[in-house]
Every structure is written in structure tokens, then in C-alpha cells.
Design a protein around this motif. Sequence first.
Motif, mmCIF file in Angstrom:
data_model
loop_
_atom_site.group_PDB
_atom_site.id
_atom_site.type_symbol
_atom_site.label_atom_id
_atom_site.label_comp_id
_atom_site.label_asym_id
_atom_site.label_seq_id
_atom_site.Cartn_x
_atom_site.Cartn_y
_atom_site.Cartn_z
ATOM 1 N N PHE A 108 0.916 -1.199 -0.025
ATOM 2 C CA PHE A 108 -0.143 -0.001 0.090
ATOM 3 C C PHE A 108 0.867 1.270 -0.053
ATOM 4 O O PHE A 108 1.571 1.713 1.061
ATOM 5 C CB PHE A 108 -0.751 0.128 1.151
ATOM 6 N N PHE A 109 1.055 1.857 -0.998
ATOM 7 C CA PHE A 109 1.754 2.909 -1.282
ATOM 8 C C PHE A 109 1.224 4.387 -1.087
ATOM 9 O O PHE A 109 -0.062 4.468 -1.513
ATOM 10 C CB PHE A 109 2.335 3.292 -2.759
ATOM 11 N N HIS A 110 1.799 5.064 -0.450
ATOM 12 C CA HIS A 110 1.613 6.738 0.015
ATOM 13 C C HIS A 110 2.550 7.583 -1.070
ATOM 14 O O HIS A 110 3.603 7.473 -0.943
ATOM 15 C CB HIS A 110 1.692 7.240 1.243
ATOM 16 N N ILE A 111 1.936 8.078 -2.049
ATOM 17 C CA ILE A 111 3.015 8.939 -3.262
ATOM 18 C C ILE A 111 2.620 10.415 -3.021
ATOM 19 O O ILE A 111 1.282 10.699 -3.071
ATOM 20 C CB ILE A 111 2.903 8.238 -4.356
ATOM 21 N N VAL A 112 3.519 11.140 -2.891
ATOM 22 C CA VAL A 112 3.308 12.373 -3.049
ATOM 23 C C VAL A 112 4.063 13.227 -4.293
ATOM 24 O O VAL A 112 5.353 13.003 -4.580
ATOM 25 C CB VAL A 112 3.885 13.324 -1.831
ATOM 26 N N PHE A 113 3.369 13.607 -5.104
ATOM 27 C CA PHE A 113 3.668 14.236 -6.325
ATOM 28 C C PHE A 113 4.126 15.821 -5.823
ATOM 29 O O PHE A 113 3.053 16.497 -5.707
ATOM 30 C CB PHE A 113 2.846 14.300 -7.540
ATOM 31 N N GLN A 114 5.313 16.127 -5.983
ATOM 32 C CA GLN A 114 5.588 17.512 -5.581
ATOM 33 C C GLN A 114 6.319 18.396 -6.802
ATOM 34 O O GLN A 114 6.859 17.923 -7.778
ATOM 35 C CB GLN A 114 6.837 17.614 -4.611
ATOM 36 N N ASN A 115 5.734 19.736 -6.916
ATOM 37 C CA ASN A 115 6.011 20.260 -8.208
ATOM 38 C C ASN A 115 6.622 21.601 -7.759
ATOM 39 O O ASN A 115 5.925 22.673 -7.352
ATOM 40 C CB ASN A 115 4.726 20.485 -8.921
ATOM 41 N N PRO A 116 7.797 21.715 -8.190
ATOM 42 C CA PRO A 116 8.438 23.044 -7.760
ATOM 43 C C PRO A 116 8.533 24.194 -8.883
ATOM 44 O O PRO A 116 9.255 25.347 -8.787
ATOM 45 C CB PRO A 116 10.015 22.658 -7.419
ATOM 46 N N LEU A 117 8.064 23.868 -10.032
ATOM 47 C CA LEU A 117 7.984 24.524 -11.177
ATOM 48 C C LEU A 117 6.746 25.581 -11.351
ATOM 49 O O LEU A 117 5.765 25.475 -10.555
ATOM 50 C CB LEU A 117 8.078 23.751 -12.321
ATOM 51 N N LEU A 118 6.790 26.473 -12.323
ATOM 52 C CA LEU A 118 5.743 27.547 -12.488
ATOM 53 C C LEU A 118 4.526 26.913 -13.235
ATOM 54 O O LEU A 118 4.011 27.891 -13.902
ATOM 55 C CB LEU A 118 6.387 28.709 -12.626
ATOM 56 N N GLU A 119 4.339 25.683 -13.777
ATOM 57 C CA GLU A 119 3.181 25.178 -14.647
ATOM 58 C C GLU A 119 2.775 23.905 -14.094
ATOM 59 O O GLU A 119 3.401 23.376 -13.144
ATOM 60 C CB GLU A 119 3.969 24.924 -16.064
ATOM 61 N N VAL A 120 1.354 23.795 -14.317
ATOM 62 C CA VAL A 120 0.741 22.583 -13.723
ATOM 63 C C VAL A 120 1.289 21.482 -14.526
ATOM 64 O O VAL A 120 1.758 21.350 -15.536
ATOM 65 C CB VAL A 120 -0.814 22.750 -14.454
#
Length: 549
Positions: free
Chosen positions: A426-438
Motif C-alpha cells: 500500500f503506497f503513499h505517493i506525494v507528487f511535488q511540483n517546484p515549477l511554475l506550470e501545472v
Amino acid sequence: MNHIRSLASSELYLCTCLLMLIIGRGCSQVLYDWTVSYSQRAPLGVDKQVIAINDIFPGPVLYASTNDVVNVNIHNNLTEPFLMTWNGIQMRKNSWQDGVQETNCPILPGQNWTYSFQLKDQIGSFFYFPSLLLHKAAGGYGAIHVNNVPDVPIPFPQPYKDYAVLIGDWYNVDYRDLRASLENEVFLPPPDGILINGLGPNQARFEFEPGETYRLRISNVGLKTSLNFRIQEHLMLLVETEGSYLVQQYYGSLDIHVGQSYSVLVTAKNQFDGKSYYMVASSRFTILEQSGIAIIHYPDSAGDPVGPLPLGPYLSDYNFSVEQARSMRWNLTSSAARPNPQGSYHYGNISITRTLILENNLMFTGTKRRFTINGVSFMHPDTPLKLLEYFQLNDVFEYYDIIHDRPTATLPSSYTFVIDALYRDFFHIVFQNPLLEVQTWHIDGYNFFVVGMGWGLWDESKKAGYNMVDAVSRSTIQVYPLSWTAIVMELDNLGMWNLRSQYAENWYLGQELYLRVKSALGDDQSAISTGDEAPIPANVIKCGRAANL
């Protein structure tokens, strides 16, 4: 046991189908024969070579029902190798049929190959598209509608008609020139326009009968542009997304990000006023707004609509989009693919096996530009990973789990990297976006629960605000600029599955990885306890180092 493992895929599917028919769960063979070829079209007034299926652009709708065995024979009449992938389809323990670069050798020009897979317990709205060589920029896509079996009712009255609505950005430049630009370090420019069902402004038309209710299955099949969808003077009742029924709410407009699919119900007006109406898909978070426009006609419509287009949210209004995403909830009382309600699966009570924080970024190695996940850009080996694993040519797997569970300050690099996992982890994944676009992310073979999203960097304290009761289950999720999105998922589908950016540019330049989901038991026991992964197809295409094995 050896006898079971040696059966051809079709024989295994037949056995499974017979069992499902006995217990009343439904199962049938669905057969399609598609020829993929070039065709000259001019959706935005500029002649271009598009990829058509059976000379149709977009391609035909693929219709199936829960538990069906789907067989699609594809003839490649292009001048390049070709693969088709099935966005959001959870084929049952059979990543051999996934149609991405590390699970399938391509169908060579002039040859054909039959995809054959059984749908998992699944309903809903999805689409297919070509996965190699930026072919998607030339089309080759189409809708997939997976319907309920008869003994599981839909949670709304049967619509009068069911329409596929494929929206997406479009480039007049040939896909080969776009591909060359990417390889020469040139970013994709803004698109030339937005298409609806492969057609330019005011060309796509939908016929409405007064007072009737229509189901629109809307998919963003574009390369990189988030879109806002709306219909002039008509509200949309949101009912489903990517195989999950939602708590039904009315929306005036919907943000639909690249790779996402939604179903809405629209009730036609009952009065006879001679009007027709605009259907609009307009760009979001871009410097200039571009709009795809279709027309809704009634029997008494005197002509095309007049006046301005219906207004959507402000072009750069991220808060509107975030709050809309947070407003969506899983319908706990509705049944989906099975007679029991969706809420009977209590995902919030399952212990986390592993937490991954995956951060997208950009790197330069000399003159080469690549996109990364946690500082690693995916490099394709000379043979698909699925074949390397099967024939035990395992030297490439020396880099499995090379990716760090969290972003680090190490120098970016390029590897063939695979995340190893065990069946039922059972995975917990966080997608983290440091950039300025979706950004948008997709995981083949699975749905996951979107439990949280927020601005800034993720930390452990953010778990306190997670929705662990009725979060939406889906297969593609957006991550806003300078923000994070968290998901949880049970790895209940054995195989080699692709996790990727849905942005065509990012994916093409390395922003992907593979989840290798294996049985925790020995080979003999796993076939009994988990049904085992589907065997290698009898018609498998072999290439690279596996070509003569």
C-alpha cells in the motif's frame, strides 16, 4: 501448476469468463480490427498529415463492459513503429498488453498485432492514444466507454444519448518536426488552437432533443494544455471520472487537465426558442487564451449561435481550479463495477507500506535537456523491460530502486530505473511540483485515491488534513505550480506498470518510471494465491536482445 502457467492468454481468459458467467458477473469477447494510417486533414485550416484509425479521426469509440475480454487487432500502415496504450484501463494482471515502450515491442510498419486483455472490475470513461515517437501530436486517439454489467445499475436515470467529447490542444506543425525540436533542445511552443472531436472552431456539432438528458464523456487528449469546458446556458451534473462515480454536483464549467476524463449529464432545454448554443473548451494558465468551439443544435435551431462565448474562470485563476478539485467526492453509496457500494473499500484503514515523494524537475547534461523525477531521467534500454525480466537478461535491473524515496541534493542523472514493490503493498505517493506550470501524472494499471493537495512543500504535518474517507479514485491527477498532491494506492495488479508525466514533452524527455509489482510468494504458491500474472502472449513481438530468444 506448470500446465496452468503454460496456457495461452486467451485460454486463461476463457476460463475466467466461464467462472464469471456462472456467478452472474458477465463477460464477453469484444473484437475490433483497426488499421492505423496517415490521412490529410486541416482541422485549423492548415493541411496536415494526421494519424487516423480506419480512416477516422479521432478514432472509433471502443465499447466494452466490466470483465469483458477486449481484442484489438492493429494493422500498422504508418512508416514508423507504432504502439497503442489504453489510458486508465486496468487490464487484469497483464502489463504485456499495456502498449508502452517497456512492456511491448513496437508493431513495425506493414505488420499487425492483436492486443488481448481482460478488463479489471471497472466502469467509466477513458481514452486510447499512440505512445511512441510523439505520434499523439498527429492524432491516433479515441474514446473508451466501459459500461456496467446488467445487474449493477448506474446511479442516475439512463441518458437519452451518450456522446464522446475529445478536447485537446493542436499543432499545425508535423509531429516529426515537433519531435526534432525536442531533440534539439527547443521547448514545445504554444499550440495553434484547440480541437473538439478533431475539428476546429464551429465544426463539431451535437444534436439535442428538447427535455432529454445527455451523457457527455469528456477527455483531454492534448499534449500539454489544461482546458476549461463549459456549455452556454446549460449546467453540467458531474457524475463520474475515470471509473469512479462521484457525489453528484452541478458545475457551470470544469477544469480538465491533460489525460483526464469526466462524465457529465446535461439536460436539454425544453423551450422552443430557435437558438443554438456554444460548447467551449478554452486554455487555462496560458499567456493567451485559445478556445475550441462546438455547436449544440436543437430541431428548431435557426442557425449557429450569435454573440460572445460563455465566460469561464480567469485565465490564471489557480484557486478556482484547486477549490473545484477539492469539491469532488467519491460516491460512497453507489455501486460501480460490483453490486456492493464503492464506500465498502475502506482505504483509510490500510497501513502504509512505503512513502514516495516524487518531485518533477528539469536538468541539462551538456547540451541535452531532460526532465527528471527526483533528479533521475529515465533512459530506455535496448530491449523492453518486460522481455528483459522474462528472459532473465537482468543486467539492466542493477539500477532498480536507484531513485530516492525523497528529493535529494545530488546531481541529476539518467538511468533505467524501476521501483520494486510486492503484491498488496500500500503506497503513499506525494507528487511535488517546484515549477511554475501545472503538471499531470498518470499510473497505468491502477486507480488511486487523491487524499490531499496544497501549496508549498509537503511535510508530515500535511497528513492531518488528508481525506481518508471519500477521496476520489482515479488514474490521472494534476499538481499545481509550487504545490503538492498526495495519493494512496493498493498495488493489487501484478506486472510492470508505467508511471509518467502526461505532458507529452516531459514524457518524451524522460519523466517516467516503472513499478514492478511482484508476488511475495514463490512461483508455485503465487499462481494459487494471486492468480499469477498473465503469461507471455503467444503472439508476443520480440525485439532487441530478445529478438531470437
